[in-house]
Design a protein around this motif. Sequence first.
Motif, PDB file in Angstrom:
ATOM      1  N   LYS A 520     -20.316  15.434  -4.654  1.00  0.00           N
ATOM      2  CA  LYS A 520     -19.777  14.322  -5.439  1.00  0.00           C
ATOM      3  C   LYS A 520     -18.480  13.763  -4.841  1.00  0.00           C
ATOM      4  CE  LYS A 520     -17.102  17.204  -8.678  1.00  0.00           C
ATOM      5  NZ  LYS A 520     -16.898  17.545 -10.102  1.00  0.00           N
ATOM      6  N   HIS A 521     -17.808  14.546  -3.977  1.00  0.00           N
ATOM      7  CA  HIS A 521     -16.562  14.094  -3.380  1.00  0.00           C
ATOM      8  C   HIS A 521     -16.844  13.176  -2.186  1.00  0.00           C
ATOM      9  CE1 HIS A 521     -14.108  16.763  -5.836  1.00  0.00           C
ATOM     10  NE2 HIS A 521     -14.965  17.744  -5.579  1.00  0.00           N
ATOM     11  N   GLU A 522     -16.055  12.093  -2.069  1.00  0.00           N
ATOM     12  CA  GLU A 522     -16.205  11.136  -0.978  1.00  0.00           C
ATOM     13  C   GLU A 522     -15.077  11.325   0.027  1.00  0.00           C
ATOM     14  OE1 GLU A 522     -16.232   7.321  -2.753  1.00  0.00           O
ATOM     15  OE2 GLU A 522     -18.111   7.634  -3.844  1.00  0.00           O
ATOM     16  N   TRP A 523     -15.342  10.861   1.258  1.00  0.00           N
ATOM     17  CA  TRP A 523     -14.347  10.986   2.317  1.00  0.00           C
ATOM     18  C   TRP A 523     -13.049  10.271   1.948  1.00  0.00           C
ATOM     19  CZ3 TRP A 523     -12.117  13.310   6.000  1.00  0.00           C
ATOM     20  CH2 TRP A 523     -11.267  12.649   6.874  1.00  0.00           C
ATOM     21  N   ALA A 524     -13.139   9.099   1.351  1.00  0.00           N
ATOM     22  CA  ALA A 524     -11.935   8.346   0.991  1.00  0.00           C
ATOM     23  C   ALA A 524     -11.062   9.145   0.017  1.00  0.00           C
ATOM     24  CB  ALA A 524     -12.323   7.006   0.372  1.00  0.00           C
ATOM     25  N   GLU A 525     -11.727   9.870  -0.889  1.00  0.00           N
ATOM     26  CA  GLU A 525     -10.978  10.691  -1.852  1.00  0.00           C
ATOM     27  C   GLU A 525     -10.257  11.828  -1.138  1.00  0.00           C
ATOM     28  OE1 GLU A 525     -11.974  13.509  -5.735  1.00  0.00           O
ATOM     29  OE2 GLU A 525     -13.541  12.244  -4.838  1.00  0.00           O
ATOM     30  N   LEU A 526     -10.921  12.461  -0.162  1.00  0.00           N
ATOM     31  CA  LEU A 526     -10.295  13.538   0.592  1.00  0.00           C
ATOM     32  C   LEU A 526      -9.142  13.018   1.448  1.00  0.00           C
ATOM     33  CD1 LEU A 526     -13.445  15.481   1.824  1.00  0.00           C
ATOM     34  CD2 LEU A 526     -12.004  16.014  -0.133  1.00  0.00           C
ATOM     35  N   GLU A 527      -9.363  11.864   2.059  1.00  0.00           N
ATOM     36  CA  GLU A 527      -8.348  11.306   2.944  1.00  0.00           C
ATOM     37  C   GLU A 527      -7.061  11.005   2.178  1.00  0.00           C
ATOM     38  OE1 GLU A 527      -8.321   8.037   6.547  1.00  0.00           O
ATOM     39  OE2 GLU A 527      -9.320   7.515   4.670  1.00  0.00           O
ATOM     40  N   ARG A 528      -7.210  10.486   0.972  1.00  0.00           N
ATOM     41  CA  ARG A 528      -6.022  10.188   0.168  1.00  0.00           C
ATOM     42  C   ARG A 528      -5.245  11.462  -0.169  1.00  0.00           C
ATOM     43  NH1 ARG A 528      -9.468   6.468  -2.460  1.00  0.00           N
ATOM     44  NH2 ARG A 528      -9.861   7.964  -4.148  1.00  0.00           N
ATOM     45  N   SER A 529      -5.943  12.593  -0.298  1.00  0.00           N
ATOM     46  CA  SER A 529      -5.282  13.825  -0.722  1.00  0.00           C
ATOM     47  C   SER A 529      -4.345  14.398   0.336  1.00  0.00           C
ATOM     48  CB  SER A 529      -6.331  14.872  -1.117  1.00  0.00           C
ATOM     49  OG  SER A 529      -7.061  15.276   0.036  1.00  0.00           O
ATOM     50  N   PHE A 530      -4.616  14.096   1.636  1.00  0.00           N
ATOM     51  CA  PHE A 530      -3.745  14.652   2.671  1.00  0.00           C
ATOM     52  C   PHE A 530      -3.085  13.593   3.547  1.00  0.00           C
ATOM     53  CE2 PHE A 530      -8.152  14.960   4.380  1.00  0.00           C
ATOM     54  CZ  PHE A 530      -8.042  14.028   5.406  1.00  0.00           C
ATOM     55  N   SER A 531      -3.265  12.307   3.188  1.00  0.00           N
ATOM     56  CA  SER A 531      -2.729  11.248   4.042  1.00  0.00           C
ATOM     57  C   SER A 531      -1.207  11.258   4.103  1.00  0.00           C
ATOM     58  CB  SER A 531      -3.213   9.878   3.548  1.00  0.00           C
ATOM     59  OG  SER A 531      -2.809   9.666   2.206  1.00  0.00           O
ATOM     60  N   GLY A 532      -0.543  11.816   3.103  1.00  0.00           N
ATOM     61  CA  GLY A 532       0.920  11.829   3.103  1.00  0.00           C
ATOM     62  C   GLY A 532       1.539  13.089   3.657  1.00  0.00           C
ATOM     63  N   VAL A 533       0.741  13.976   4.239  1.00  0.00           N
ATOM     64  CA  VAL A 533       1.265  15.230   4.783  1.00  0.00           C
ATOM     65  C   VAL A 533       2.193  14.934   5.964  1.00  0.00           C
ATOM     66  CG1 VAL A 533       0.671  17.400   5.911  1.00  0.00           C
ATOM     67  CG2 VAL A 533      -0.738  16.524   4.035  1.00  0.00           C
ATOM     68  N   GLN A 534       3.351  15.521   5.957  1.00  0.00           N
ATOM     69  CA  GLN A 534       4.338  15.284   7.002  1.00  0.00           C
ATOM     70  C   GLN A 534       3.825  15.770   8.358  1.00  0.00           C
ATOM     71  OE1 GLN A 534       8.123  17.042   6.193  1.00  0.00           O
ATOM     72  NE2 GLN A 534       9.153  16.079   7.924  1.00  0.00           N
ATOM     73  N   ASP A 535       4.099  14.970   9.384  1.00  0.00           N
ATOM     74  CA  ASP A 535       3.752  15.274  10.786  1.00  0.00           C
ATOM     75  C   ASP A 535       2.241  15.220  11.057  1.00  0.00           C
ATOM     76  OD1 ASP A 535       6.381  15.638  11.687  1.00  0.00           O
ATOM     77  OD2 ASP A 535       6.402  17.679  10.872  1.00  0.00           O
ATOM     78  N   LEU A 536       1.450  14.784  10.073  1.00  0.00           N
ATOM     79  CA  LEU A 536       0.007  14.628  10.327  1.00  0.00           C
ATOM     80  C   LEU A 536      -0.217  13.257  10.960  1.00  0.00           C
ATOM     81  CD1 LEU A 536      -2.909  15.670  10.036  1.00  0.00           C
ATOM     82  CD2 LEU A 536      -2.976  14.546   7.796  1.00  0.00           C
ATOM     83  N   ALA A 537      -0.647  13.258  12.227  1.00  0.00           N
ATOM     84  CA  ALA A 537      -0.832  11.991  12.950  1.00  0.00           C
ATOM     85  C   ALA A 537      -2.144  11.325  12.597  1.00  0.00           C
ATOM     86  CB  ALA A 537      -0.767  12.245  14.461  1.00  0.00           C
ATOM     87  N   SER A 538      -3.226  12.066  12.524  1.00  0.00           N
ATOM     88  CA  SER A 538      -4.530  11.478  12.232  1.00  0.00           C
ATOM     89  C   SER A 538      -5.477  12.560  11.787  1.00  0.00           C
ATOM     90  CB  SER A 538      -5.097  10.753  13.460  1.00  0.00           C
ATOM     91  OG  SER A 538      -5.350  11.669  14.504  1.00  0.00           O
ATOM     92  N   ALA A 539      -6.561  12.137  11.146  1.00  0.00           N
ATOM     93  CA  ALA A 539      -7.608  13.065  10.716  1.00  0.00           C
ATOM     94  C   ALA A 539      -8.950  12.398  10.912  1.00  0.00           C
ATOM     95  CB  ALA A 539      -7.412  13.445   9.245  1.00  0.00           C
ATOM     96  N   ARG A 540      -9.924  13.136  11.420  1.00  0.00           N
ATOM     97  CA  ARG A 540     -11.263  12.595  11.666  1.00  0.00           C
ATOM     98  C   ARG A 540     -12.300  13.471  10.994  1.00  0.00           C
ATOM     99  NH1 ARG A 540     -11.729  11.547  18.047  1.00  0.00           N
ATOM    100  NH2 ARG A 540     -10.985  13.692  18.048  1.00  0.00           N
ATOM    101  N   LEU A 541     -13.344  12.807  10.516  1.00  0.00           N
ATOM    102  CA  LEU A 541     -14.439  13.526   9.862  1.00  0.00           C
ATOM    103  C   LEU A 541     -15.552  13.770  10.882  1.00  0.00           C
ATOM    104  CD1 LEU A 541     -15.793  14.608   7.295  1.00  0.00           C
ATOM    105  CD2 LEU A 541     -16.676  12.295   6.916  1.00  0.00           C
TER     106      LEU A 541
END
Length: 541
Positions: A520-541
């Motif tokens: 039931k979880h979507e990628w956009a929902e997951l991305e929002r949960s960690f998008s503000g993590v400090q020093d995180l440059a990018s994330a790919r699925l």
Amino acid sequence: VVPVHINVPDLCPRYGAIVVNGVRGAKTPAWMADRLRAMGSNPKGNLLIDGSNYVMYELGQPTHCFDISKLAGPKIIVRRAMPGEMLKPLDGQAIKLDAGMLVIADASKPAALAGVMGGFYTAVSEETDAILIESARFHPPTVRLASKATGIKSESSYRFERGTDPELPMKAARRLAGLILEAAPGAKVEQITDNCPVKYERPVVEIAPARVNAILGTGIADGEIYACLKAFQPDLKDSKPWKFTVPSYRQDIETVWDASEEIARYIGYDVIPAVSHMPMLPSAVTPQWAVGLEMKTTLAGLGFSEVYNYDFISVKEMKACAFYADMALEVKNPLSSDYQFMRQSLLTGLLKTLRYNLNRGRETVQIFESGTVYSKAEAGKAEEVHCAGLMAGAFPEGGFWQGGQGSAGFYHLKGMMNRLFSGKGGFRFEKPKNAPGYFQPGLCLEMKLGGNSAGYVGKLSAAVAAAFDFKDNNIFYFEIPLTSMAAAWKPEFWQKISKIKPVSAFPQNWRDLSIVLEEKHEWAELERSFSGVQDLASARL
């Protein structure tokens, strides 16, 4: 012999008819079918229908074929419709004729609405053996009134409304008969009739060089004006004022004013001096204009070509694209049924442009348009500027530099949207809650800019593609309202520059994490949960 009677010579000054026997089963030659497709017309396979269309495109003179076995008499009578008469045209929708409409009738009933469309009950078919080729000249206002009153718009009426060459009917009829004889060896011409109760005489316009220069505000030499007129009339005598005989195919030239305009066009409008005393006023840049220019420049850099289309659509197009009928603005006095409603989206025009290009051999099409869309609102109507585009076919155009070529896909266009919105804070893709009906379910995303919708991107549905005669629905489309981007527009140059961020004190490091979640979880929902993590440059699925 099929007699031809013209009861209203003022509405039909000429009617040509050629009777041909032995045409049963005549098929359209491959070369003719190819040329019709190139012109955007879908060949039917029947030579009598396709040949008539071909001659119309070739010469500009509409023709029509009647099945003689279905004509009462057989006889042709050009007359006005009588009160209460009915006609079932070729499209199959029976209509009640107004008294005074010009019809082509047989001995008992109307067989065609003159200049607009033929009748269903006298139409040719695969079993037709003997035909009567009609090629006539009709009164343009009469054809236009009949077309507008019945709501029938055809290629034929389009030409007759604007006036056809008075000397062309028999030439077109003979051309069609010749094509039929070439393709059907057993065919034979039995009768040729040219009923011309009102003989056409070419108008003569007196043209003096001084008068031409006075109208145009120029100083063109007499010899140049004479050479221009002589190109139209080789036997023109050089005695002033010149007696210029207007060619039959130029019905628009009636006075010396018309001839002067033609002379200026022939020699070149640059001979007219450009003089203006109007002061230049300073212009102001609006956010919407600036955003539109920026978007056009970016799309052009991504390989898109800009196009322009009409703001009007038909009922058929509106239904094919699943637009909201209750939100559509209807034109009170449309030029034809093709222009009955104002567009709610730029989709219809872009699809017609795509079809035009594919029919002419283009393998890759990437086009966009910026224009106004219309809808109903509490205040009466609402207008909004949108930018929309589509891509279809091979991608990239010309192939990859290492060789090979792929096809345009959803993620290609999604990536281009990322480029288009780069630098705009808060841009993201979300699953649409209420996607437009012309997208394929499951292959559509809503674009968000901050808290506002910035349009949609996705793959068109199979139903829309089929309605516009495409072989498949591998067509990817986006549409963006410019108001969303104008709201985020920065007027000053320094505001557009990205702020410098400190470099992380930690070395670059990649981590491959495996996370098990419910579906039931979507990628956009997951991305929002960690998008503000400090020093995180990018994330790919």
